[in-house]
Scaffold this motif. Structure first.
Motif, PDB file in Angstrom:
ATOM      1  N   GLY A 143       0.685  -1.250  -0.094  1.00 21.39           N
ATOM      2  CA  GLY A 143      -0.041   0.006   0.070  1.00 21.39           C
ATOM      3  C   GLY A 143       0.753   1.308   0.167  1.00 21.39           C
ATOM      4  O   GLY A 143       0.360   2.443  -0.537  1.00 21.39           O
ATOM      5  N   ASN A 144       2.205   0.944   0.601  1.00 23.30           N
ATOM      6  CA  ASN A 144       3.113   2.389   0.510  1.00 23.30           C
ATOM      7  C   ASN A 144       4.143   2.163  -0.392  1.00 23.30           C
ATOM      8  O   ASN A 144       4.933   2.998  -0.589  1.00 23.30           O
ATOM      9  N   ASN A 145       4.170   0.933  -1.224  1.00 25.17           N
ATOM     10  CA  ASN A 145       5.127   0.961  -2.269  1.00 25.17           C
ATOM     11  C   ASN A 145       6.607   0.991  -1.714  1.00 25.17           C
ATOM     12  O   ASN A 145       7.463   1.471  -2.166  1.00 25.17           O
ATOM     13  N   TYR A 192      -2.220   6.012   6.849  1.00 24.61           N
ATOM     14  CA  TYR A 192      -1.694   5.066   7.619  1.00 24.61           C
ATOM     15  C   TYR A 192      -2.574   4.136   8.126  1.00 24.61           C
ATOM     16  O   TYR A 192      -2.440   2.840   8.140  1.00 24.61           O
ATOM     17  N   GLU A 193      -3.914   4.460   8.513  1.00 28.32           N
ATOM     18  CA  GLU A 193      -4.941   3.699   8.897  1.00 28.32           C
ATOM     19  C   GLU A 193      -5.393   2.539   7.648  1.00 28.32           C
ATOM     20  O   GLU A 193      -5.545   1.559   7.791  1.00 28.32           O
ATOM     21  N   GLU A 194      -5.511   3.222   6.437  1.00 26.55           N
ATOM     22  CA  GLU A 194      -5.613   2.336   5.407  1.00 26.55           C
ATOM     23  C   GLU A 194      -4.690   1.155   5.222  1.00 26.55           C
ATOM     24  O   GLU A 194      -5.218   0.106   4.907  1.00 26.55           O
ATOM     25  N   THR A 195      -3.407   1.331   5.611  1.00 26.78           N
ATOM     26  CA  THR A 195      -2.450   0.256   5.246  1.00 26.78           C
ATOM     27  C   THR A 195      -2.171  -0.499   6.613  1.00 26.78           C
ATOM     28  O   THR A 195      -1.331  -1.439   6.549  1.00 26.78           O
ATOM     29  N   PHE A 196      -2.942  -0.215   7.579  1.00 30.16           N
ATOM     30  CA  PHE A 196      -2.168  -0.810   9.021  1.00 30.16           C
ATOM     31  C   PHE A 196      -2.668  -2.248   8.932  1.00 30.16           C
ATOM     32  O   PHE A 196      -1.964  -3.192   9.600  1.00 30.16           O
TER      33      PHE A 196
END
Length: 392
Positions: free
Chosen positions: A152-154, A249-253
């Motif tokens: 999600g953050n590559n 951050y929430e999306e990829t936690f």
């Protein structure tokens, strides 16, 4: 017996003795007076000392004083400046010297911590609360620095993980606390400034806390890792980074949870998971736990930021009240809110509690003295750990 030396031997011996004298002059315990700083006395007062014979004004500042206050030091005949405090409460303190307007660390104290872009010396005054922050003679857990893939953050990102004493020799599965730092921090903050592993070791040894895994991620999704620990090399840390509190951050936690469950013997269910954090980490705790409303049984908001900036647009911050209702209806064991009376986020927490009250959303509230400080957050952690995972 008479020994005859050649001219070359005489020259070499003269050079040797010259170098020895120079080395002794440069060695701190040679002809110079030995300085002990800080010196902690039996009554918990502390003396700070600094050799600065040509300085005009020297002071010490630290969190044992009021915010912004400095204590003037006094110079003796040898050019050593000193200041002795009154007896201090048991705590982990930070401090620095100010020499003619220039802030500097204590050259006689090799112990210091980085907080964002500042480095400050530390000292620990025991005989009380700070005994939990010491490395005591008890069984110790293991602290590792791991890397996990974040699609999600590559990027590949660094994470700090504490496993309790005996984990390696056991076949047991353990509950997990996800412990989140504040703005300007990273995956090292709870270990260095928060003393998380020492607190966990000591409370587990005392039988006050359940053995648990503690996961300390980097909450800055723009970073691979803490400054100096990534492919970016050494650079000056910054306080506010891209994607700070914007929902990313929430999306990829879930990537962090998935990694931990795949690599460690966890209890991969709601009853085996807790999440807590300070300031920005409290904000993330609030929004992660309601965004994934059936994931955590225990939540801890330490001096939490509450609502997102109105200019931020993210699906994470849509329908906040509705997702809180879902979280409440799914059931949970503990929702713990703690804040200091002088904290700049105090009113925001009061307002949030009023919102929870109108929703009949159960929580436990802990109000302390002081403000937005690591002193409070270490205390909150030492109170939060003993109430986790007791109903399993």
């Amino acid at each position: 017996m008479k020994i005859q030396l050649s001219p070359i031997s005489v020259a070499l011996l003269a050079l040797f003795f010259t170098l020895q004298v120079q080395a002794q002059e440069n060695f701190p315990f040679g002809q110079n007076r030995e300085i002990i700083s800080p010196e902690i006395h039996a009554d918990n007062s502390v003396t700070f000392r600094l050799t600065a014979p040509t300085a005009n004004n020297v002071s010490v500042t630290g969190d044992f004083l009021a915010p912004g206050e400095e204590a003037n030091m006094i110079k003796d005949a040898d050019g050593v400046w000193s200041y002795t405090t009154h007896p201090l409460p048991s705590e982990l303190y930070t401090y620095a010297f100010n020499v003619d307007g220039l802030q500097m660390n204590d050259p006689n104290n090799v112990y210091y911590r980085r907080d964002v872009a500042s480095t400050l010396n530390v000292l620990l005054v025991g005989n009380g609360q700070a005994d939990l922050y010491k490395v005591n003679s008890v069984p110790h857990g293991t602290v590792t620095k791991r890397w996990y893939q974040s699609p999600g953050n590559n990027m590949t990102r660094r994470i700090t993980i504490y496993t309790p004493p005996g984990y390696e020799k056991s076949d047991n599965s353990y509950p997990v606390l996800y412990l989140l730092h504040g703005m300007g921090g990273d995956e090292e903050a709870w270990m260095t400034l928060g003393r998380a592993s020492q607190i966990a070791d000591n409370l587990i040894a005392q039988g006050k806390a359940e053995p648990m895994i503690i996961v300390m991620p980097n909450g800055n999704v723009a970073q691979e890792a803490a400054p100096g620990e990534s492919s970016l090399g050494f650079y000056k840390p910054q306080f506010r980074l891209p994607h700070t509190m914007d929902g990313k951050y929430e999306e990829t936690f879930h990537e962090i949870i998935r990694f931990v469950d795949s690599q460690y013997r966890t209890i991969p269910e709601k009853a085996g998971r807790a999440i807590a954090g300070l300031s920005m980490g409290g904000f993330h705790t609030l929004h992660i736990s309601r965004y994934y409303p059936n994931t955590f049984d225990y939540m801890g908001l330490f001096s939490a930021a509450i609502m997102p900036d109105e200019k931020i647009k993210s699906k994470v911050y849509d329908s906040i009240e509705e997702t809180l209702v879902t979280q409440k209806n799914n059931g949970y064991t503990l929702y713990w809110i703690a804040i200091g009376k002088e904290d700049f986020l105090y009113q925001a927490n009061i307002d949030f509690r009023k919102k929870l009250d109108t929703m009949d959303f159960p929580y436990i509230y802990r109000e302390s003295e002081g403000g937005h400080t690591w002193r409070n957050w270490r205390i909150y952690l030492s109170e939060f750990l003993p109430i986790l995972f007791k109903t399993r």
